[in-house]
Design a protein around this motif. Sequence first.
Motif, PDB file in Angstrom:
ATOM      1  N   ALA A  18      -8.573  -0.826   3.500  1.00 29.44           N
ATOM      2  CA  ALA A  18      -7.177  -0.961   3.084  1.00 29.44           C
ATOM      3  C   ALA A  18      -6.848  -0.026   1.921  1.00 29.44           C
ATOM      4  O   ALA A  18      -5.767   0.548   1.875  1.00 29.44           O
ATOM      5  CB  ALA A  18      -6.863  -2.408   2.716  1.00 29.44           C
ATOM      6  N   ALA A  19      -7.775   0.141   0.997  1.00 27.00           N
ATOM      7  CA  ALA A  19      -7.521   0.981  -0.175  1.00 27.00           C
ATOM      8  C   ALA A  19      -7.276   2.439   0.195  1.00 27.00           C
ATOM      9  O   ALA A  19      -6.589   3.155  -0.531  1.00 27.00           O
ATOM     10  CB  ALA A  19      -8.679   0.872  -1.157  1.00 27.00           C
ATOM     11  N   SER A  20      -7.815   2.884   1.317  1.00 22.94           N
ATOM     12  CA  SER A  20      -7.615   4.286   1.708  1.00 22.94           C
ATOM     13  C   SER A  20      -6.411   4.489   2.625  1.00 22.94           C
ATOM     14  O   SER A  20      -6.093   5.623   2.976  1.00 22.94           O
ATOM     15  CB  SER A  20      -8.874   4.819   2.389  1.00 22.94           C
ATOM     16  OG  SER A  20      -9.123   4.106   3.588  1.00 22.94           O
ATOM     17  N   ASP A  21      -5.729   3.403   2.989  1.00 23.02           N
ATOM     18  CA  ASP A  21      -4.546   3.510   3.846  1.00 23.02           C
ATOM     19  C   ASP A  21      -3.357   3.960   3.001  1.00 23.02           C
ATOM     20  O   ASP A  21      -2.979   3.284   2.042  1.00 23.02           O
ATOM     21  CB  ASP A  21      -4.249   2.144   4.494  1.00 23.02           C
ATOM     22  CG  ASP A  21      -3.132   2.207   5.504  1.00 23.02           C
ATOM     23  OD1 ASP A  21      -2.177   2.999   5.333  1.00 23.02           O
ATOM     24  OD2 ASP A  21      -3.188   1.439   6.478  1.00 23.02           O
ATOM     25  N   PRO A  22      -2.746   5.102   3.314  1.00 25.34           N
ATOM     26  CA  PRO A  22      -1.636   5.602   2.499  1.00 25.34           C
ATOM     27  C   PRO A  22      -0.388   4.720   2.549  1.00 25.34           C
ATOM     28  O   PRO A  22       0.503   4.875   1.718  1.00 25.34           O
ATOM     29  CB  PRO A  22      -1.359   6.988   3.094  1.00 25.34           C
ATOM     30  CG  PRO A  22      -1.869   6.908   4.494  1.00 25.34           C
ATOM     31  CD  PRO A  22      -3.042   5.964   4.456  1.00 25.34           C
TER      32      PRO A  22
END
Length: 80
Positions: free
Chosen positions: A36-40
């Motif tokens: 989730a943290a890497s989803d823009p």
Amino acid sequence: METAAEIERKLLDLPAADRERLALKAWDSLVADPNAASDPNIDPEGVKVAAQRDTEMDAENVEPIDQTEFRRRTSGIDES
């Protein structure tokens, strides 16, 4: 497979208790998702702050706020 918009329409037609249960399950899955943290499209800092708030509320260290107060605090606009 159904689109997110189709699922959303169906979700909003459910009784409140079912919507709450699904919202909590969705939130828990988002917090636990390492990708989730890497989803823009997702604000990782917002998720982190919200997860911390959940922890504080579970420990009864803070008072809950209502939706109006949440929106006031997060938007910088006083809706009263």
